[in-house]
Write a protein that holds these residues in place. Structure first.
Motif, mmCIF file in Angstrom:
data_model
loop_
_atom_site.group_PDB
_atom_site.id
_atom_site.type_symbol
_atom_site.label_atom_id
_atom_site.label_comp_id
_atom_site.label_asym_id
_atom_site.label_seq_id
_atom_site.Cartn_x
_atom_site.Cartn_y
_atom_site.Cartn_z
ATOM 1 N N HIS A 193 2.493 -11.123 3.127
ATOM 2 C CA HIS A 193 1.687 -10.213 3.732
ATOM 3 C C HIS A 193 1.889 -8.986 3.505
ATOM 4 O O HIS A 193 2.988 -8.731 2.869
ATOM 5 N N HIS A 199 1.703 -4.609 5.406
ATOM 6 C CA HIS A 199 1.345 -3.923 6.618
ATOM 7 C C HIS A 199 0.655 -2.469 5.972
ATOM 8 O O HIS A 199 0.784 -2.000 5.037
ATOM 9 N N GLU A 218 7.572 -1.092 7.382
ATOM 10 C CA GLU A 218 8.417 -2.242 8.466
ATOM 11 C C GLU A 218 9.937 -1.843 8.286
ATOM 12 O O GLU A 218 10.427 -1.838 7.359
ATOM 13 N N HIS A 232 5.292 -8.979 1.143
ATOM 14 C CA HIS A 232 6.593 -9.213 1.643
ATOM 15 C C HIS A 232 6.698 -10.553 2.553
ATOM 16 O O HIS A 232 5.559 -10.847 3.072
HETATM 17 NI NI NI Z 1 5.887 -7.782 7.648
#
Ligand code: NI
Ligand code: KMT
Length: 180
Positions: free
Chosen positions: A86, A88, A92, A132
């Motif tokens: 996935h 974002h 992160e 990641h």
């Molecule tokens: Ni993540």
């Protein structure tokens, strides 16, 4: 933190998946992918973490304990979601307080997995837009501080044709110097 190419051998995600011989990944390669990493010893870590958070504008934080005991009935489901590839729309940021685990990040443009073996004292920043995933290792426990720039937005976008054209993905590829 050790960084090496993931061997892609099918089987238990919690195993090291190190090639034999190992194919280490250099700090320069990680820098080029915009994955940042510091070591801040856990003993007396707060002033240093606070300083980094202040400098980089990480205003919020919480603690996460990924273990059967720490997560109860959502544990198995969480372990599965963490390991789905996935991205974002935000960084992160994780500071490891105890235990250990593996973050896998996709190298661009090769699309190879790079495995980051994290342990207490590791502070890593996974940039917005990079593909990641995360897994525990065979010790089955990690405790980490999660830092956020603003509101905690925890939306994982699983890799798909839609994420390939997500503006944050495109922006990431531009930053690392690759055309989509
Ligand atoms: Ni993540
Ligand atoms: C995540 O978002 O993948 C996680 O928080 C994993 C656990 S933190 C070491």
């Amino acid at each position: 933190m050790r960084a090496y190419y993931y061997d892609n051998v099918p089987g238990d995600q919690r195993l090291p998946h190190d090639y034999s011989p190992s194919r280490p990944v250099s700090e320069e390669t990680l820098k080029a992918l915009q994955v940042e990493h510091w070591v801040v010893p856990v003993d007396g870590h707060l002033p240093k973490i606070n300083a980094i958070a202040e400098e980089r504008g990480y205003k919020n934080r919480d603690l996460i304990n990924v273990s059967k005991e720490g997560m109860g009935e959502i544990y198995e489901e969480k372990i599965k979601t963490f390991f789905e590839e996935h991205m974002h729309e935000d960084e992160e940021i994780r500071y490891i307080l105890s235990g250990s685990g593996f973050f896998d990040v996709r190298e661009t443009p090769t699309d190879e997995w790079i495995r980051l073996a994290v342990e207490p004292g590791d502070l890593i920043v996974i940039p917005a837009g990079i593909y990641h995933r995360f897994t525990l290792d065979e010790a089955n426990q990690i405790q980490a501080m999660r830092l956020f720039q603003d509101e905690p937005k925890w939306i994982p976008y699983n890799r798909s044709e839609a994420t390939d054209t997500n503006p944050h993905r495109i922006e990431y590829l531009k930053r690392v110097g690759v055309r989509a």
